[in-house]
Scaffold this active site. Structure first.
Site, short mmCIF file in Angstrom:
data_model
loop_
_atom_site.label_atom_id
_atom_site.label_comp_id
_atom_site.label_asym_id
_atom_site.label_seq_id
_atom_site.Cartn_x
_atom_site.Cartn_y
_atom_site.Cartn_z
CE LYS A 25 -0.52 0.00 5.05
NZ LYS A 25 0.34 0.60 5.01
NE ARG A 100 -2.02 -0.05 10.94
CZ ARG A 100 -0.57 0.65 9.80
NH1 ARG A 100 -1.06 1.68 9.30
NH2 ARG A 100 0.55 0.31 10.47
NE ARG A 135 8.19 -2.60 4.26
CZ ARG A 135 7.06 -1.96 5.36
NH1 ARG A 135 5.87 -1.66 4.13
NH2 ARG A 135 6.60 -2.00 6.24
NE ARG A 168 9.41 -0.30 8.28
CZ ARG A 168 7.54 -0.07 8.39
NH1 ARG A 168 7.56 1.00 7.58
NH2 ARG A 168 7.09 -0.04 8.78
#
Ligand code: AMP
Length: 222
Positions: A25, A100, A135, A168
């Site tokens: 997203k 969320r 990622r 991350r």
């Protein structure tokens, strides 16, 4: 696409990109932002910046984010309100990572914000686990990459700002399990919430990011 070439038909477009962490997203929010010329608002990026700067909200959010939970609504809603008050948001924006949970969606309604479309990107959990391990996110500007699907031109260096593109902390496998649990319990009810309002457009995440991008743009223009 809305009429950016014709000054007389500038139209406000408020979009929400829904999806589990790692559904892509953020990447698609970036694409849409560039295509429509409206800002991408990632509450995750704003909170990470607050953590980095050691602000009061950042201090409260840090341990919750590292554990894969949701930062309290009053903090996130405050952060969002401040951001959408920015002059660059007057022609619309793409919300990436907000709302969320249903309480946050209701807070948007209470603020009098009209949402035009909600795009939900569907990706199976197993695929998400694979994706998140690859990622890389820029520590400087928050741009998102993937070692396989969307690599930086130079290894570990952000194409946009030259910052360090790193894995991350919350993309660590044990945190990903928690984030997916949080998503299924608290965020996925938003699918039905927006479906009932006739705003939801479902997009099945494809192997090729370009194919998903086309489907997302089709959903916006539908
Ligand atoms: P993201 O980059 O969107 O995956 O967000 C990273 C983390 O920031 C999440 O796992 C949450 O801990 C926190 N966060 C981001 N957006 C929200 C939100 N709307 N409500 C609560 N927590 C959030």
């Amino acid at each position: 696409m809305h009429g950016n070439n014709d000054e007389s038909v500038v139209r406000v477009m408020n979009l929400i990109l829904l999806g589990a962490p790692g559904s892509g997203k953020g990447t698609h929010a970036e694409f849409i932002s560039e295509s429509l010329g409206i800002p991408q608002i990632s509450t995750g990026n704003i909170l990470r910046e607050a953590v980095k700067n050691g602000t009061e909200s950042g201090l409260k959010a840090k341990s919750i984010m590292e554990a894969g939970g949701l930062v309290p609504d009053e903090i996130v809603i405050g952060v969002l309100k401040d951001r959408i008050a920015g002059a660059d948001c007057k022609d619309g924006y793409i919300l990436d990572g907000f709302p969320r949970n249903v309480a946050q969606a209701k807070a948007l309604e209470e603020m009098g914000i009209t949402i035009d479309r909600v795009i939900n990107i569907e990706v199976p959990d197993e695929k998400i686990r694979q994706r998140l391990s690859g990622r890389r996110v820029c520590e400087g500007c928050g741009a998102s990459y993937h070692v396989e699907y969307k690599p930086t031109k130079k290894d570990g260096v952000c194409d946009k700002c030259g910052g360090a593109a790193v894995l991350r902390k919350d993309d660590a496998p044990e945190t990903v399990i928690e984030r997916l649990k949080t998503y299924h319990e608290l965020t996925s009810p938003l699918i039905e919430f927006y479906e009932n309002k006739g705003k939801l457009h479902k997009v099945t995440g494809q192997e090729d990011v370009g194919d998903t991008k086309k489907l997302v743009l089709d959903a916006i223009n539908a």
